[in-house]
Scaffold this motif. Structure first.
Motif, PDB file in Angstrom:
ATOM      1  N   THR A 195       0.796  -1.232   0.000  1.00  0.00           N
ATOM      2  CA  THR A 195       0.000   0.000   0.000  1.00  0.00           C
ATOM      3  C   THR A 195       0.831   1.287   0.000  1.00  0.00           C
ATOM      4  OG1 THR A 195      -0.069   0.221   2.410  1.00  0.00           O
ATOM      5  CG2 THR A 195      -1.729  -1.221   1.393  1.00  0.00           C
ATOM      6  N   GLN A 263      -4.775   3.398   1.049  1.00  0.00           N
ATOM      7  CA  GLN A 263      -5.842   3.388   0.055  1.00  0.00           C
ATOM      8  C   GLN A 263      -5.915   2.054  -0.670  1.00  0.00           C
ATOM      9  OE1 GLN A 263      -8.040   5.988  -0.053  1.00  0.00           O
ATOM     10  NE2 GLN A 263      -6.785   6.552   1.733  1.00  0.00           N
ATOM     11  N   GLY A 264      -5.449   1.009  -0.007  1.00  0.00           N
ATOM     12  CA  GLY A 264      -5.464  -0.308  -0.623  1.00  0.00           C
ATOM     13  C   GLY A 264      -4.243  -0.512  -1.508  1.00  0.00           C
ATOM     14  N   THR A 266      -1.461  -0.440  -4.163  1.00  0.00           N
ATOM     15  CA  THR A 266      -0.951   0.528  -5.132  1.00  0.00           C
ATOM     16  C   THR A 266      -0.989  -0.080  -6.529  1.00  0.00           C
ATOM     17  OG1 THR A 266       1.326  -0.272  -4.953  1.00  0.00           O
ATOM     18  CG2 THR A 266       0.619   1.464  -3.406  1.00  0.00           C
ATOM     19  N   LYS A 267      -0.808   0.750  -7.546  1.00  0.00           N
ATOM     20  CA  LYS A 267      -0.777   0.241  -8.915  1.00  0.00           C
ATOM     21  C   LYS A 267       0.342  -0.785  -9.097  1.00  0.00           C
ATOM     22  CE  LYS A 267      -2.735   4.345 -11.192  1.00  0.00           C
ATOM     23  NZ  LYS A 267      -2.479   5.433 -12.179  1.00  0.00           N
ATOM     24  N   PRO A 277      -5.898  -2.179  -8.507  1.00  0.00           N
ATOM     25  CA  PRO A 277      -5.479  -1.119  -7.590  1.00  0.00           C
ATOM     26  C   PRO A 277      -6.636  -0.716  -6.684  1.00  0.00           C
ATOM     27  CG  PRO A 277      -4.760  -0.635  -9.825  1.00  0.00           C
ATOM     28  CD  PRO A 277      -5.694  -1.814  -9.919  1.00  0.00           C
ATOM     29  N   GLY A 278      -6.317  -0.405  -5.438  1.00  0.00           N
ATOM     30  CA  GLY A 278      -7.344   0.000  -4.488  1.00  0.00           C
ATOM     31  C   GLY A 278      -7.983  -1.146  -3.737  1.00  0.00           C
ATOM     32  N   THR A 279      -7.686  -2.403  -4.106  1.00  0.00           N
ATOM     33  CA  THR A 279      -8.221  -3.539  -3.354  1.00  0.00           C
ATOM     34  C   THR A 279      -7.840  -3.392  -1.877  1.00  0.00           C
ATOM     35  OG1 THR A 279      -7.984  -4.977  -5.289  1.00  0.00           O
ATOM     36  CG2 THR A 279      -8.233  -6.056  -3.158  1.00  0.00           C
ATOM     37  N   SER A 538     -14.123  -0.728   4.687  1.00  0.00           N
ATOM     38  CA  SER A 538     -13.320   0.189   3.871  1.00  0.00           C
ATOM     39  C   SER A 538     -14.073   1.458   3.482  1.00  0.00           C
ATOM     40  CB  SER A 538     -12.813  -0.511   2.602  1.00  0.00           C
ATOM     41  OG  SER A 538     -13.897  -0.940   1.800  1.00  0.00           O
ATOM     42  N   ARG A 541     -12.576   4.299   5.117  1.00  0.00           N
ATOM     43  CA  ARG A 541     -11.162   4.524   4.887  1.00  0.00           C
ATOM     44  C   ARG A 541     -10.807   6.011   4.844  1.00  0.00           C
ATOM     45  NH1 ARG A 541      -9.040   0.436   0.447  1.00  0.00           N
ATOM     46  NH2 ARG A 541     -10.451   1.668  -0.828  1.00  0.00           N
TER      47      ARG A 541
END
Length: 613
Positions: A195, A263-264, A266-267, A277-279, A538, A541
């Motif tokens: 993350t 934010q979960g 990263t790319k 991304p964002g998971t 989430s 978040r």
């Protein structure tokens, strides 16, 4: 909702020798699982050295996750969350996140010139593994302070924890290099890699990094600057403990189990794992506590009513996470000053899984490793391995068969009768609990000139007995101080060893729950539960911007995490004490001998120290 669109969750476990991933549905059904070995660097000159690489571990994790996606044919969009657990090992990176070699200098060379890497190694050994015992002198220095932080690690800090290892690095690294390092407990490095958030888990900080949660024992910022000054790590205070996580609410963020990190994905991390991304990524746990999450809410198929357990009543269930070593975790509820203090048992640790609850952790430094050592160093092992290969069976099945044959030949009513004159004290890698003495060694009493398969089988059985008797010692110590343990909930590879499970039940006089599937996936399923929890909360978040918000949300959501444990943990079955009175008398006698071997070893050590002086 059709099965092809239901959300799924990944659990990722990093053990001592491998990484594993598991993909599960919302009700805990396993869709795929895969593991891959990781590398450990050893020093040819110093048997205390055990090192690993974050790069090697992350590559193994990526391979496992991608393999699970291929095997399950699950669309990555269905994967809504993932959780991590790992061994309590010290991962070291620089201020840009690049790995820093932690290999000790040898033969007077400068730092970095004697790397354990070979020309074939593509990864940097930047992890001091939990089993690395280089920091023995540093642990003695720390324990000589008598500081209050020691009260919360069972009275003395183990050399397996992160502060002794960090102190060793401070004493041996060039000052400039040390000042540029970030130090992570491995579970927290995994969420950092996933993350880019430097948020730390309460579990890692409290259990391994001398952090006392604010409100406990007068703690206000979690850290104790006077302690770090006293032991020689005063430099960590210069930047408000930035190198080990920062001060919560100032330059750091501390989260309880499963809370969404950053934010979960990263790319970059998402690309590595084949996910989006964002998971959501849940705040991580040390592997032992993931095993607790993945087992203690399990019902038993052979005990009606066992599913009716609340978060508070989980205090009767001791989670045993048994692999290379064994950890024993038990929970108790209480206020800031209500932990159960057990000398020689780590903790009490507050808020490490659930806010408002304490954990104690006992442990054996070498159990699976000990079994392997006894087998691999015996002269009859090559013969039995060849036989197992010819017959298409396992070495352990052959050993069990030999023991059964011996019992029949000698008219022994139980296996324990076969080892009446053979006794093993198991601390070949020092004692973690309840003696907290890394200088302890192993003992074998009852050796003969036998060296064949039957002798190996007897030594193997005596080793299992020793593991069970030391478990009894740990449970008795915990219960004598206020715990109320009446059962062991197993996870890890040793849960498949039926002989050991029966010895635990009989030796400790408690029932032993074997999880669904024999316990092999219990730890990693605990991490998957964290992944689901992170996804479900989430939506908060964006609101978790301050330490106060994070702390309040942890209390608000704690019952939801327990509900997920109940929902996603499948039923296991109990192994009960046999009730054989003859065996009980033998095990009780063996336990008295076990305790006498501790006293004898300490007397012998004192005699030799006096002679050397």
């Amino acid at each position: 909702m059709s099965s092809s669109s239901q959300p799924c969750y990944f659990g990722i476990d990093v053990g001592t020798g491998s990484a594993r991933a598991i993909l599960v549905t919302a009700d805990g059904e396993v869709l795929a699982t895969h593991s891959q070995n990781t590398k450990t660097w050893r020093s040819p000159d110093d048997s205390r050295i055990f090192q690993q690489s974050t790069g090697d571990i992350w590559a193994a994790i990526a391979a496992c996750v991608n393999k699970c996606l291929v095997v399950s044919k699950v669309d990555p969009a269905r994967v809504k969350g993932l959780g991590f657990d790992a061994t309590c090992s010290l991962a070291v990176v620089d201020d840009e996140g690049k790995p820093v070699d932690v290999s000790p200098p040898q033969h007077g060379q400068q730092w970095g010139s004697s790397s354990l890497r070979t020309s074939q190694d593509s990864f940097v050994p930047n992890i001091v593994l939990w089993a690395d015992h280089r920091a023995e002198e540093e642990a003695r220095t720390i324990n000589s302070t008598g500081h209050k932080v020691l009260d919360y690690v069972g009275g003395s800090m183990s050399l397996e924890m992160e502060i002794p290892k960090t102190l060793w690095l401070k004493k041996n690294m060039p000052d400039l290099l040390f000042s540029r390092c970030q130090f992570f407990d491995l579970p927290d490095w995994l969420t950092y890699k996933a993350t880019a958030s430097t948020a730390r888990s309460t579990c890692s900080l409290v259990c391994k990094t001398s952090y006392i949660p604010p409100g406990v024992a007068g703690s206000t910022i979690g850290w104790s600057p006077d302690f770090h000054q006293a032991i020689g790590l005063g430099c960590l205070t210069d930047n408000d403990f930035h190198q080990i996580g920062g001060v919560p609410g100032k330059n750091g963020l501390v989260q309880v189990a499963g809370q969404p990190v950053g934010q979960g994905l990263t790319k970059e991390a998402a690309a590595d794992l084949g996910l989006l991304p964002g998971t959501a990524v849940g705040s991580a746990l040390i592997d032992a506590y993931a095993g607790w999450v993945g087992t203690v809410a399990a019902p038993a198929t052979n005990e009606p009513g066992s599913a009716n357990v609340s978060l508070a009543s989980s205090k009767h269930r001791l989670a045993a996470i048994a692999g290379t070593s064994t950890c024993y975790c038990v929970q108790a509820q209480g206020g800031n000053d209500d932990g159960v203090f057990v000398e020689g048992v780590w903790g009490p640790y507050k808020d490490v899984v659930f806010p408002g609850f304490w954990q104690n952790e006992g442990g054996q430094s070498s159990t699976g490793q000990l079994i392997d050592f006894i087998i691999e160093t015996h002269p009859a092992t090559p013969q039995l391995k060849a036989q197992a290969e010819r017959e298409g069976t396992s070495l352990f099945a052959l050993l069990d068969g030999i023991l059964a044959s011996l019992a029949k030949r000698h008219n022994a009513s139980t296996l324990v009768h076969l080892t009446r004159d053979l006794h093993i004290y198991p601390d070949l890698h020092g004692n973690r609990s309840p003696l907290a003495d890394p200088s302890m060694k192993g003992i074998i009493s009852g050796l003969t000139l036998s060296s064949g398969p039957e002798d190996l089988a007897l030594k193997y059985l005596a080793t299992l007995e020793a593991i069970a008797l030391q478990t009894r010692q740990i449970i008795e110590k915990m219960n004598s101080k206020g715990h109320e343990i009446d059962s062991i909930y197993m996870s890890g590879s040793q849960a498949k060893n039926e002989t050991l499970m029966h010895l635990l039940a009989d030796g400790c006089n408690v029932k032993v729950l074997i999880p669904e599937g024999g316990g092999a996936t219990a730890v990693v399923k605990g991490s998957a539960i964290l992944g689901r929890f992170a996804h479900e909360v989430s939506d908060k978040r964006a609101a978790l911007a301050t330490q106060g918000d994070v702390t309040a949300a942890g209390w608000e959501d704690r019952e939801r995490l327990w509900d997920l444990m109940v929902t996603m943990t499948k039923a296991g079955h109990f192994v009960y004490p046999s009730g054989n009175e003859s065996e009980k008398k033998l095990l009780d006698a063996k336990y008295r001998i076990f305790l006498e071997m501790i006293d004898a070893q300490r007397r012998w050590k004192k005699m030799m120290d006096e002679a050397m002086a």
